[in-house]
Design an enzyme around this catalytic site. Structure first.
Site, PDB file in Angstrom:
ATOM      1  CD  GLU A 277      -2.481   1.444   2.740  1.00  0.00           C
ATOM      2  OE1 GLU A 277      -3.312   2.075   2.924  1.00  0.00           O
ATOM      3  OE2 GLU A 277      -1.861   0.516   3.609  1.00  0.00           O
ATOM      4  CE  LYS A 353      -8.283   1.031   2.958  1.00  0.00           C
ATOM      5  NZ  LYS A 353      -7.371   1.620   3.842  1.00  0.00           N
ATOM      6  CB  CYS A 404      -4.483  -1.308   4.390  1.00  0.00           C
ATOM      7  SG  CYS A 404      -3.729  -1.343   5.964  1.00  0.00           S
TER       8      CYS A 404
END
Length: 494
Positions: A277, A353, A404
């Site tokens: 990430e 995301k 994540c």
């Protein structure tokens, strides 16, 4: 309440806390000890059975605050107010749960042994939903290294294991209460038909979990015999989580390229290279096409030329901007490049995301909660939330890229797998925590996502836990945390 009863209640409260802290990866054991999870709810429910409704709520508030303060101690390295804020919120939630359990004990004592764990489980599930969704601290995840229990997630998710633990605690607490009351009356506890029924219900629940786990494991093995293969190289730079500025980005890129070259030299068959990430912070597309910053433009060009010279495809975390009818948006993204196809000029396939970290990456319910954001300091970086899942394909293998803590939510991964993902490729950065316990807590949730969907996963992280997980939820290879390195391996795809 007498001094003796207060001290007894305090002992039960802290005994339960001790067990739950031992069970989860945390202060005492970096990977957790699963056995303590199974006894953690015995003193908890026994405390509630001996408390009035009002005192049950007060004990719940103390228990909830201490539990999350101790489990999430690593938040101190990020923001102390955040740790207190989460602990206070969980104190309120646990107080309400204990209030309801106290009422059930008073109003429906005959069935309270079953209803109390059901209520507790319901609110744990509720806590994982919505924009404030939060999956840490769920007791079922303490069993992340017990294969059959992880595999039972194929049908029940983590909730089956959590309920079995809670029911075990409730049934044994009921028996303990009966024995204590009998001894106070100087009589013997007499085993009745209802007590046998409780024991049978508990045994049946445990057997169902184990049988489902066995069947799930057999199905996962069968799928692996009908497989495709995917060779991956996972790069772990052990980078500075607060890297900032052109020099820091340049040093980071040098480290990533050196590690990648070593991995590809040893494993030229690699089909997919995965960086973590925000491994490369400057927006690649923006700085290549329209940057006014010559230094960042040169860095972006260097990285893109490097990727275009490799036969393996690349997935990397990046800050990425996109424009729509509402204006320009900045996303925490995963970019997918294939040499000779979409690298020069950069036209990557992108996943933005969707599930952002509350108060760190976005402000949930901003009109209501924006004032609270100030308490979380200036280190927060607010992004826009992505609106759709993206499934990439490399050499015929379809994969998703949750970023994540997205892999801590079963619903997010379930949706990605329903849209065709055969492999979970997680990009994470927990290095800011400087905590092995934090990274293992994250990993403990990730393994359940594999078992739930019968798909393998790889995790490429900044500092750990970089690993390969099979479709049964077993960690089959793992890189040493907090060290620069790379992990190469092949995945069996069903």
């Amino acid at each position: 309440m007498t001094v003796k009863s207060f001290l007894s209640s305090l002992f039960l409260c802290f005994l339960s806390l001790f067990c739950i802290v031992c069970a989860q990866p945390g202060l005492l054991f970096s990977s957790g000890l699963a056995f303590f999870g199974w006894i953690s709810y015995i003193p908890f429910f026994l405390l509630l059975r001996f408390s009035s409704v009002r005192m049950a709520a007060l004990w719940g508030a103390l228990y909830g605050f201490c539990k999350f303060f101790l489990l999430m101690f690593w938040l101190i390295t990020y923001n102390l107010p955040a740790l207190f804020g989460i602990s206070l919120a969980m104190a309120g939630e646990t107080a309400f749960i204990c209030l309801l359990c106290g009422l059930l004990q008073k109003k429906i004592p005959r069935f309270s042994w079953m209803l109390m764990p059901l209520v507790t489980l319901f609110f744990e599930f509720l806590r994982t939903t919505g924009e404030l969704g939060f999956s840490y601290g769920i007791v079922g995840y303490s069993q992340w290294r017990i294969g059959l229990l992880v595999q039972s997630a194929w049908i029940f998710g983590v909730w089956g294991t959590s309920f079995a633990i809670m029911l075990t605690g409730s049934v044994f607490a009921f028996y303990a209460e009966s024995v204590i009351k009998a001894s106070e009356k100087k009589t013997r506890f007499v085993w009745k038909g209802a007590d046998c029924a409780r024991a049978l219900v508990l045994v049946a629940c445990l057997l169902i979990l184990l049988v489902v786990g066995m069947v799930s494991g057999l199905l996962a093995d069968r799928h692996e015999k009908e497989n495709k293969m995917l060779s991956v190289a996972l790069i772990q730079p052990n980078s500075n989580p607060w890297k900032n500025g052109l020099d820091a980005y340049a040093d980071e890129l040098v480290s990533l390229i050196e590690l990648t070259d070593k991995a590809l030299s040893e494993h030229p068959e690699t089909q997919l290279v995965v960086w973590s990430e925000t491994a490369f912070v400057p927006d690649l597309v923006k700085h290549y096409t329209q940057s006014l910053d010559p230094g960042r433009r040169l860095l972006s060009q260097r990285l893109l030329r490097y990727i275009d010279g490799k036969s393996a495809a690349f997935v990397l975390g990046n800050n990425h901007q996109e424009k729509d009818e509402d204006g320009m948006h900045e996303y925490n993204s995963a970019l997918f490049f294939q040499a000779g196809k979409n690298v020069l000029p950069p036209e990557p396939l992108v996943y933005n995301k969707m599930r952002l970290v509350p108060f760190t990456e976005q402000i949930p319910y901003p009109r209501l909660l924006w004032p609270l954001a100030k308490a979380f300091g200036s280190d927060a970086h607010y992004w826009s939330a992505g609106k759709k899942t993206t499934v990439f394909t490399v050499d015929g293998v379809r994969f998703c890229t949750p970023i994540c803590f997205e892999d801590t939510f079963a619903s997010v991964i379930k949706k990605m797998c329903r849209e065709g993902a055969e492999v979970i490729v997680n990009l994470s950065n927990d290095s800011w925590s400087h905590s092995l316990a934090c990274q293992n807590q994250h990993l403990s949730m990730a393994v359940f996502r594999c078992a739930e969907n019968h798909v393998p996963a790889v995790r490429s992280t900044a500092s750990g836990q970089t690993c390969i997980i099979d479709a049964r939820g077993r960690v089959v290879a793992e890189l040493e945390p907090f060290t620069p390195g790379y992990l190469c391996g092949s995945l069996s795809i069903r």
